[in-house]
Motif scaffolding. Sequence first.
Motif, PDB file in Angstrom:
ATOM      1  N   LEU A   1       1.049  -1.183  -0.022  1.00 21.56           N
ATOM      2  CA  LEU A   1       0.056   0.151   0.004  1.00 21.56           C
ATOM      3  C   LEU A   1       0.765   1.049  -0.008  1.00 21.56           C
ATOM      4  N   LEU A   2       1.931   1.367   0.713  1.00 23.30           N
ATOM      5  CA  LEU A   2       2.469   2.541   0.874  1.00 23.30           C
ATOM      6  C   LEU A   2       3.459   2.825  -0.268  1.00 23.30           C
ATOM      7  N   ARG A   3       3.993   1.641  -0.856  1.00 22.25           N
ATOM      8  CA  ARG A   3       4.590   1.661  -2.198  1.00 22.25           C
ATOM      9  C   ARG A   3       3.821   2.270  -3.170  1.00 22.25           C
ATOM     10  N   THR A   4       2.733   1.751  -3.347  1.00 18.20           N
ATOM     11  CA  THR A   4       1.865   2.224  -4.363  1.00 18.20           C
ATOM     12  C   THR A   4       1.504   3.715  -4.241  1.00 18.20           C
ATOM     13  N   VAL A   5       1.098   4.149  -3.077  1.00 25.79           N
ATOM     14  CA  VAL A   5       0.881   5.436  -2.834  1.00 25.79           C
ATOM     15  C   VAL A   5       2.197   6.362  -2.981  1.00 25.79           C
ATOM     16  N   ASP A   6       3.229   5.972  -2.474  1.00 28.16           N
ATOM     17  CA  ASP A   6       4.494   6.864  -2.825  1.00 28.16           C
ATOM     18  C   ASP A   6       4.733   7.015  -4.027  1.00 28.16           C
ATOM     19  N   ALA A   7       4.645   6.042  -4.890  1.00 25.31           N
ATOM     20  CA  ALA A   7       4.828   6.273  -6.267  1.00 25.31           C
ATOM     21  C   ALA A   7       4.256   7.380  -7.001  1.00 25.31           C
ATOM     22  N   ARG A   8       3.145   7.961  -6.406  1.00 33.83           N
ATOM     23  CA  ARG A   8       2.490   9.187  -6.875  1.00 33.83           C
ATOM     24  C   ARG A   8       3.341  10.423  -6.572  1.00 33.83           C
ATOM     25  N   GLY A   9       4.221  10.326  -5.693  1.00 39.85           N
ATOM     26  CA  GLY A   9       5.408  11.275  -5.483  1.00 39.85           C
ATOM     27  C   GLY A   9       4.729  12.391  -4.822  1.00 39.85           C
TER      28      GLY A   9
ATOM     29  N   LEU B   1       7.145   0.402  11.553  1.00 44.68           N
ATOM     30  CA  LEU B   1       7.183  -0.847  10.653  1.00 44.68           C
ATOM     31  C   LEU B   1       6.772   0.045   9.407  1.00 44.68           C
ATOM     32  N   ALA B   2       5.747   0.743   9.367  1.00 44.84           N
ATOM     33  CA  ALA B   2       5.287   1.354   8.170  1.00 44.84           C
ATOM     34  C   ALA B   2       6.030   2.585   7.797  1.00 44.84           C
ATOM     35  N   GLY B   3       6.723   3.208   8.680  1.00 42.04           N
ATOM     36  CA  GLY B   3       7.754   4.353   8.305  1.00 42.04           C
ATOM     37  C   GLY B   3       8.769   3.669   7.818  1.00 42.04           C
ATOM     38  N   ALA B   4       9.372   2.563   8.341  1.00 36.60           N
ATOM     39  CA  ALA B   4      10.455   2.018   7.351  1.00 36.60           C
ATOM     40  C   ALA B   4       9.963   1.422   5.983  1.00 36.60           C
ATOM     41  N   GLN B   5       9.029   1.017   5.865  1.00 38.74           N
ATOM     42  CA  GLN B   5       8.604   0.492   4.640  1.00 38.74           C
ATOM     43  C   GLN B   5       8.492   1.665   3.484  1.00 38.74           C
ATOM     44  N   TRP B   6       7.912   2.975   4.221  1.00 33.53           N
ATOM     45  CA  TRP B   6       7.755   4.060   3.547  1.00 33.53           C
ATOM     46  C   TRP B   6       9.311   4.547   3.094  1.00 33.53           C
ATOM     47  N   ALA B   7      10.073   4.481   3.974  1.00 31.98           N
ATOM     48  CA  ALA B   7      11.361   4.898   3.624  1.00 31.98           C
ATOM     49  C   ALA B   7      12.177   4.298   2.750  1.00 31.98           C
ATOM     50  N   VAL B   8      11.760   2.934   2.700  1.00 36.91           N
ATOM     51  CA  VAL B   8      12.506   2.120   1.658  1.00 36.91           C
ATOM     52  C   VAL B   8      11.724   2.539   0.126  1.00 36.91           C
ATOM     53  N   ALA B   9      10.548   2.613   0.058  1.00 35.45           N
ATOM     54  CA  ALA B   9      10.133   3.022  -1.255  1.00 35.45           C
ATOM     55  C   ALA B   9      10.481   4.404  -1.599  1.00 35.45           C
ATOM     56  N   LEU B  10      10.270   5.446  -0.558  1.00 29.60           N
ATOM     57  CA  LEU B  10      10.769   6.726  -1.079  1.00 29.60           C
ATOM     58  C   LEU B  10      12.383   6.836  -1.443  1.00 29.60           C
ATOM     59  N   THR B  11      13.204   6.415  -0.757  1.00 26.19           N
ATOM     60  CA  THR B  11      14.551   6.470  -1.197  1.00 26.19           C
ATOM     61  C   THR B  11      14.837   5.565  -2.472  1.00 26.19           C
ATOM     62  N   ALA B  12      14.230   4.498  -2.816  1.00 25.90           N
ATOM     63  CA  ALA B  12      14.392   3.915  -4.079  1.00 25.90           C
ATOM     64  C   ALA B  12      13.884   4.644  -5.066  1.00 25.90           C
ATOM     65  N   ARG B  13      12.750   5.421  -4.790  1.00 22.77           N
ATOM     66  CA  ARG B  13      12.336   6.045  -6.034  1.00 22.77           C
ATOM     67  C   ARG B  13      13.214   7.332  -6.175  1.00 22.77           C
ATOM     68  N   VAL B  14      13.772   7.843  -5.201  1.00 18.06           N
ATOM     69  CA  VAL B  14      14.557   8.885  -5.516  1.00 18.06           C
ATOM     70  C   VAL B  14      15.832   8.645  -6.070  1.00 18.06           C
TER      71      VAL B  14
END
Length: 407
Positions: free
Chosen positions: A82-90, A267-280
């Motif tokens: 969920l967090l990876r999909t929402v983060d992909a919107r930037g 945990l959610a914060g860590a999952q988002w951090a992975v998605a966000l840093t990977a995107r950047v």
Amino acid sequence: MSDLAAAGPGLAPAGADPGSADGEVSPDGWRHLLGRALAGVPAGAPAPAVWRALGEAGVLRRLYRDGNALGPVVDPARLGDLLRTVDARGDNGATLSVLVQAASALPILGSGASGRSGRSGGAAAAPSPVAAARERVLAGSAQVALAATDEAAAGSDLSGLGTEVRFEDGGLVVHGGKRWVTNARSAEFLLVLARRRPGRHFTDFSWVLVPTGTAGVTVRPAATGLLANAATGHIALDSVRLPADHLVGANGRGMAVFARHMSTERLAGAQWAVALTARVLADTRARLRGRTVDGEPLWHNAVVRRDFAECLVRVAQLRALCEDLAGTAAKGQNLSAGALLKSAVGLTADAVLARCAQLQGADGFAAGGAQTVRAEAAVLGIGGGVTELMLDSVADQSEQLLAEWRT
């Protein structure tokens, strides 16, 4: 309500990919559902529109697999998707809005959502206000803000909060103030952590459901230009009167419930951090490959490649830690899991994003560029516990951790 939402948690509607014999949607089916849910939401749409789309598609109902006396337990793999999909919107503000509700506010609301208001004559009992609010939030038709950080104490000192709840004339009176509350300016409901009696014991606190339209509630915008779509605000509660059934869960169990779900938020914060840093990192790599010096792409520079590779290693380590600790963190059974995850985020995200911003050069200062993303992502090292305090907690648990690692 969509067919999927109507099917209820854990059940697939007719025609859906059941994924398994018990009717659970497969991992691929879940990711497809997420993509379909947000496909029609325009880029830059207000966070409530993102939340509404997730609710109408049945995503929010399917996020939690089971529960206990302290509330529902999130499925960590589905939360990460969920967090990876929402983060992909930037849109970092929208992602923060979703994260706080999905990982903390909804589970806490669920800890007190089983009651009913009683019967009137022969009519069936109506859902309690807490249960009714939870249904609206799960359906996406309303948002809930987690109002924990208090104006009377530092964010890291929750047991020193000054907001109070007292029983008076058969109802509740809530008085005090909350600050830096995500979704404060867009939510229909506030989950307010309040003191029920003097003291710092964990039984001295309770949760109260406060509809934002109640007399005595005032919300003002937080003075920041960052994370604009998170609708962050400060809340004043001036002797707000509510019926007694707006108490969430058992009186005096506020801190116990909060502690149970805090590791899920970490945990959610860590999952988002992975998605966000990977995107950047992906964006940075594309820029480095597209810019040249003396006819050679910057990507071929040995120093640039080494620094970029170090960032990849850091994110890979954080991702592995998420996968290793996801189960225990989601269940709230291991306090060290949340502290380790939160500490790792603080030590990883800013270092990686700072290097990406540097590698992007002047482009990093563009509107919404890497420098802004880095500033917004600083919330990962502050919200829910500052990195320094998390490291102190990890040190306290060092004997236990070292013993586990030697077996």
